[in-house]
Design a protein around this motif. Structure first.
Motif, short mmCIF file in Angstrom:
data_model
loop_
_atom_site.label_atom_id
_atom_site.label_comp_id
_atom_site.label_asym_id
_atom_site.label_seq_id
_atom_site.Cartn_x
_atom_site.Cartn_y
_atom_site.Cartn_z
N LYS A 29 22.47 65.70 36.86
CA LYS A 29 21.57 65.25 37.93
C LYS A 29 21.87 63.79 38.24
N TYR A 35 12.92 60.09 44.59
CA TYR A 35 12.51 61.35 45.23
C TYR A 35 11.59 61.07 46.41
N CYS A 54 15.69 67.11 48.32
CA CYS A 54 15.40 67.50 46.95
C CYS A 54 14.19 66.68 46.51
N ILE A 57 13.79 67.19 40.22
CA ILE A 57 14.79 67.82 39.36
C ILE A 57 14.19 67.92 37.97
N GLN A 59 15.15 68.83 34.10
CA GLN A 59 16.25 69.03 33.16
C GLN A 59 15.71 69.66 31.88
N CYS A 88 19.99 71.50 34.92
CA CYS A 88 19.08 70.79 35.81
C CYS A 88 18.73 71.68 36.99
N TRP A 90 17.47 71.68 40.57
CA TRP A 90 17.26 70.84 41.75
C TRP A 90 16.35 71.63 42.70
#
Length: 128
Positions: A29, A35, A54, A57, A59, A88, A90
């Motif tokens: 990522k 974001y 996006c 994310i 993980q 990850c 997305w």
């Protein structure tokens, strides 16, 4: 302004446009993004075909958490192939998918000469 260029197969891009896929699984990522950020989509053998935002994310080393959640469109078996490795998810922001009427050549749209294997940063100069 920084953006991400992601290389996708045509079937995946079609599924994202239809809303069938709302989570894209990657092994890594971006670390330098806030974001939501813009993701420019490069489709193999076509060019730059669209974009989406996006908005998060996640993980994990337990990829099964993506099974059936948010439509990652991978089978339980495919998700298990990631087991023990970081994966990850997305998340594609609802309503943010844009398809360009005419695909752009990679260099014209991004300034890059070669598509990424998975994704990479695009650094654009701010115009004043």
């Amino acid at each position: 302004m920084d953006e991400i260029l992601i290389a996708l197969q045509p079937a995946m891009w079609r599924a994202i446009k239809k809303g069938t896929i709302t989570i894209i699984l990657q092994q890594t990522k971006p670390e330098k993004m806030f974001y939501p950020f813009r993701v420019i989509v490069y489709e193999h053998e076509t060019g730059v075909v669209g974009a989406f935002d996006c908005h998060q994310i996640i993980q994990t080393i337990r990829p099964a958490q993506f099974a059936g959640v948010g439509n990652s469109c991978l089978s339980e078996e495919a998700l298990n192939a990631f087991a023990g490795k970081p994966v990850c998810g997305w998340y594609v922001k609802a309503g943010s998918v844009v398809e360009y009427e005419i695909p752009f050549p990679l260099e014209m749209a991004t300034g890059l000469k070669h598509p990424p294997e998975s994704w990479e940063y695009i650094h654009r100069e701010e115009s004043t």
